[in-house]
Scaffold this active site. Structure first.
Site, PDB file in Angstrom:
ATOM      1  N   ASN A 110      23.014  18.191 -59.795  1.00  0.00           N
ATOM      2  CA  ASN A 110      22.057  17.559 -60.355  1.00  0.00           C
ATOM      3  C   ASN A 110      21.030  18.079 -61.267  1.00  0.00           C
ATOM      4  O   ASN A 110      19.950  18.214 -60.216  1.00  0.00           O
ATOM      5  CB  ASN A 110      22.269  15.899 -60.697  1.00  0.00           C
ATOM      6  CG  ASN A 110      21.702  15.155 -60.244  1.00  0.00           C
ATOM      7  OD1 ASN A 110      20.617  14.702 -61.607  1.00  0.00           O
ATOM      8  ND2 ASN A 110      21.803  14.764 -59.067  1.00  0.00           N
ATOM      9  N   PHE A 114      16.280  12.182 -65.001  1.00  0.00           N
ATOM     10  CA  PHE A 114      15.974  10.771 -65.607  1.00  0.00           C
ATOM     11  C   PHE A 114      17.008  10.743 -67.471  1.00  0.00           C
ATOM     12  O   PHE A 114      16.377  10.467 -67.477  1.00  0.00           O
ATOM     13  CB  PHE A 114      15.060  10.204 -65.421  1.00  0.00           C
ATOM     14  CG  PHE A 114      14.614   9.883 -64.271  1.00  0.00           C
ATOM     15  CD1 PHE A 114      15.519  10.174 -62.798  1.00  0.00           C
ATOM     16  CD2 PHE A 114      13.380  10.304 -63.951  1.00  0.00           C
ATOM     17  CE1 PHE A 114      14.796   9.989 -61.909  1.00  0.00           C
ATOM     18  CE2 PHE A 114      12.634   9.475 -62.681  1.00  0.00           C
ATOM     19  CZ  PHE A 114      13.018  10.138 -61.237  1.00  0.00           C
ATOM     20  N   ASN A 179      13.969  16.389 -60.115  1.00  0.00           N
ATOM     21  CA  ASN A 179      14.402  16.986 -61.246  1.00  0.00           C
ATOM     22  C   ASN A 179      13.238  16.575 -62.432  1.00  0.00           C
ATOM     23  O   ASN A 179      13.377  16.617 -64.038  1.00  0.00           O
ATOM     24  CB  ASN A 179      15.659  16.648 -62.127  1.00  0.00           C
ATOM     25  CG  ASN A 179      16.806  16.927 -61.387  1.00  0.00           C
ATOM     26  OD1 ASN A 179      16.503  18.249 -61.115  1.00  0.00           O
ATOM     27  ND2 ASN A 179      17.677  16.459 -60.360  1.00  0.00           N
ATOM     28  N   LYS A 217      12.197   4.751 -52.132  1.00  0.00           N
ATOM     29  CA  LYS A 217      13.463   6.147 -51.917  1.00  0.00           C
ATOM     30  C   LYS A 217      12.527   7.859 -51.640  1.00  0.00           C
ATOM     31  O   LYS A 217      11.858   7.953 -52.866  1.00  0.00           O
ATOM     32  CB  LYS A 217      14.358   5.858 -53.049  1.00  0.00           C
ATOM     33  CG  LYS A 217      15.450   7.172 -52.552  1.00  0.00           C
ATOM     34  CD  LYS A 217      16.235   7.573 -53.762  1.00  0.00           C
ATOM     35  CE  LYS A 217      17.568   8.434 -53.457  1.00  0.00           C
ATOM     36  NZ  LYS A 217      18.774   7.725 -54.516  1.00  0.00           N
ATOM     37  N   GLY A 297      25.984  12.331 -48.202  1.00  0.00           N
ATOM     38  CA  GLY A 297      27.071  12.953 -48.194  1.00  0.00           C
ATOM     39  C   GLY A 297      27.912  11.950 -47.498  1.00  0.00           C
ATOM     40  O   GLY A 297      28.598  12.539 -46.131  1.00  0.00           O
TER      41      GLY A 297
HETATM   42  C1  LIG Z   1      24.661  13.497 -60.255  1.00  0.00           C
HETATM   43  C2  LIG Z   1      23.714  12.417 -59.735  1.00  0.00           C
HETATM   44  C3  LIG Z   1      22.512  11.246 -59.997  1.00  0.00           C
HETATM   45  C4  LIG Z   1      21.484  10.969 -59.957  1.00  0.00           C
HETATM   46  N1  LIG Z   1      21.031  10.424 -60.643  1.00  0.00           N
HETATM   47  C5  LIG Z   1      20.135   9.779 -59.330  1.00  0.00           C
HETATM   48  C6  LIG Z   1      18.472   9.020 -59.615  1.00  0.00           C
HETATM   49  O1  LIG Z   1      18.310   7.993 -61.462  1.00  0.00           O
HETATM   50  N2  LIG Z   1      17.714   8.082 -59.511  1.00  0.00           N
HETATM   51  C7  LIG Z   1      17.582   8.032 -57.886  1.00  0.00           C
HETATM   52  O2  LIG Z   1      16.996   7.176 -57.261  1.00  0.00           O
HETATM   53  N3  LIG Z   1      18.711   9.138 -57.083  1.00  0.00           N
HETATM   54  C8  LIG Z   1      20.086   9.950 -58.214  1.00  0.00           C
HETATM   55  N4  LIG Z   1      20.440  10.401 -56.977  1.00  0.00           N
HETATM   56  C9  LIG Z   1      20.507  10.402 -55.862  1.00  0.00           C
HETATM   57  C10 LIG Z   1      21.653   9.381 -54.859  1.00  0.00           C
HETATM   58  O3  LIG Z   1      21.397   8.252 -55.520  1.00  0.00           O
HETATM   59  C11 LIG Z   1      21.741  10.259 -53.411  1.00  0.00           C
HETATM   60  O4  LIG Z   1      20.559   9.870 -52.682  1.00  0.00           O
HETATM   61  C12 LIG Z   1      21.623  10.890 -53.241  1.00  0.00           C
HETATM   62  O5  LIG Z   1      23.248  11.492 -54.120  1.00  0.00           O
HETATM   63  C13 LIG Z   1      22.538  11.662 -51.879  1.00  0.00           C
HETATM   64  O6  LIG Z   1      23.684  10.464 -51.662  1.00  0.00           O
HETATM   65  P1  LIG Z   1      25.646  11.251 -51.689  1.00  0.00           P
HETATM   66  O7  LIG Z   1      24.951  12.294 -51.238  1.00  0.00           O
HETATM   67  O8  LIG Z   1      26.667  10.044 -51.171  1.00  0.00           O
HETATM   68  O9  LIG Z   1      25.668  11.896 -53.236  1.00  0.00           O
HETATM   69  C14 LIG Z   1      21.965  11.565 -58.072  1.00  0.00           C
HETATM   70  C15 LIG Z   1      23.006  11.176 -57.212  1.00  0.00           C
HETATM   71  C16 LIG Z   1      23.677  12.878 -58.350  1.00  0.00           C
HETATM   72  C17 LIG Z   1      24.997  13.368 -57.451  1.00  0.00           C
END
Ligand SMILES: Cc1cc2nc3c(=O)[nH]c(=O)nc-3n(C[C@H](O)[C@H](O)[C@H](O)COP(=O)(O)O)c2cc1C
Length: 356
Positions: A110, A114, A179, A217, A297
């Site tokens: 992605n 924001f 991003n 984070k 993951g």
């Molecule tokens: C589509 C999408 C949007 C995300 N938007 C945010 C966000 O706005 N703020 C944030 O801290 N992390 C955001 N993340 C990151 C997730 O919170 C997470 O840290 C990351 O995807 C790893 O976890 P996962 O592998 O289970 O997806 C986003 C992830 C995805 C896939």
């Protein structure tokens, strides 16, 4: 009622990812997704920051950026939900397309940037929710970011803390999204130290006597020096925890998905090893004295268990939900409880950091 997993999920997968996401949020907000009725497993109950979590599996930031469906997600069985990231002013984010499935890899890329409705709208939603659930609802954290063109980044985060401290169960300072240009530079020692000092003061002023935990984070792409600095800062600055980690800008060479070279943050299965290694390193560097939330993951109970053994007190996920839908939550909880029991742990807390 829609059985999202069996009926809607295969259809949603045929749509462009952002359209599918919008439809999912609408279905959840409209009460079209069946809540889960199950007795919480006592083995999964866990206490942190003086709060009781029914289970340690949380929904990561980014799914519900505007706090439209936190209670629907809690009703699906998550132990806690993080809304956001929210910036002070509403913003559109980057041009579409900006969200890509890498189905072969169980991954997502992605570069949303924001996109969100801004503090006023989201805080109003949290305030309305708070009036309804009045302390009986589940745990909802608020993740804050900065506007892309903010002249003063620290002031943007201060506004987020001020707005959400009275409304959220915990706060997350997101300085690791890839991003928003320049955002990740806030992870440097001097910048992050100054930022945290101002945010702890803002939290005190906004919510005296009832200050929600403040977490930072972090990115999985930090240098050795930055990792050491952040561990020091976590130990000395007065923050309440770290979330490890955000998405990665790196691309493992074995990615198969056709969108692998799209710019943006990679999440899902290919992020697991990198984010879990960083989690274990931060646990070691902070000697287990700083609560860590492990994310990156997770797609099974074994993945959640590995994060917990590497040092996570709680875990979160997002990308695996894209592929497996709501039944995944139940499966992860059942598998995790079985693994804890197999290894003789009487609680999640006992297993935290067991590998180190
Ligand atoms: C589509 C999408 C949007 C995300 N938007 C945010 C966000 O706005 N703020 C944030 O801290 N992390 C955001 N993340 C990151 C997730 O919170 C997470 O840290 C990351 O995807 C790893 O976890 P996962 O592998 O289970 O997806 C986003 C992830 C995805 C896939």
């Amino acid at each position: 009622m829609v059985d999202l997993a069996r009926l809607a999920l295969p259809l949603l997968r045929l749509l462009p990812p952002e359209t599918a996401h919008d439809l999912t949020l609408r279905a959840l907000a409209g009460g079209l997704v069946r809540p889960v009725v199950e007795a919480p497993d006592p083995l999964l109950r866990t206490a942190l920051w003086g709060r009781d979590f029914p289970n340690p599996i949380g929904l990561a930031a980014g799914f519900d950026k505007n706090a439209k469906v936190p209670d629907a997600m809690l009703a699906l069985g998550f132990g806690f939900v993080e809304i956001g990231s929210v910036t002070p002013l509403p913003q559109e984010g980057n041009p579409q397309p900006r969200l890509f499935r890498l189905a072969e890899d169980g991954a997502v890329i992605n570069r949303l940037g924001f996109n969100n409705e801004g503090l006023a709208a989201v805080a109003a939603r949290l305030a309305a929710r708070r009036r309804v659930v009045a302390g009986t609802g589940g745990i909802v954290g608020a993740n804050i970011g900065k506007n892309r063109d903010a002249p003063d980044a620290v002031a943007d985060y201060e506004a987020g803390v001020t707005a959400f401290a009275p409304l959220a169960d915990y706060l997350v300072v997101n300085i690791s999204s890839p991003n928003t240009p320049g955002l990740r530079e806030l992870q440097r020692r001097r910048e992050v130290t100054a930022l945290i000092e101002r945010l702890l003061a803002a939290r005190r002023a906004a919510s005296p006597g009832r200050e929600p935990p403040l977490l930072v984070k972090i990115a999985p792409d930090l240098s050795e020096e930055e990792r050491g600095d952040l561990a020091d800062v976590a130990l000395t600055s007065g923050i309440d925890g770290l979330i490890v980690s955000n998405t990665t800008v790196t691309r493992p060479p074995d990615l198969r998905g056709g969108h692998a070279h799209e710019p943006g943050g990679l999440s899902g299965k290919p992020l697991f090893a990198l984010s879990t290694a960083l989690l274990a390193e931060m646990y070691r560097r902070t000697q287990g004295r700083v609560p860590l939330i492990g994310v990156g993951g997770i797609a099974s109970g074994a993945d959640a268990y590995a994060k917990i053994r590497a040092g996570a007190s709680l875990v979160q996920l997002y990308s695996a939900m894209v592929y497996d839908g709501p039944p995944l939550i139940r499966r992860i909880k059942d598998e995790l409880a079985a693994l804890l029991a197999r290894d003789g742990f009487a609680s999640v807390g006992e297993a935290v950091g067991a590998d180190l």
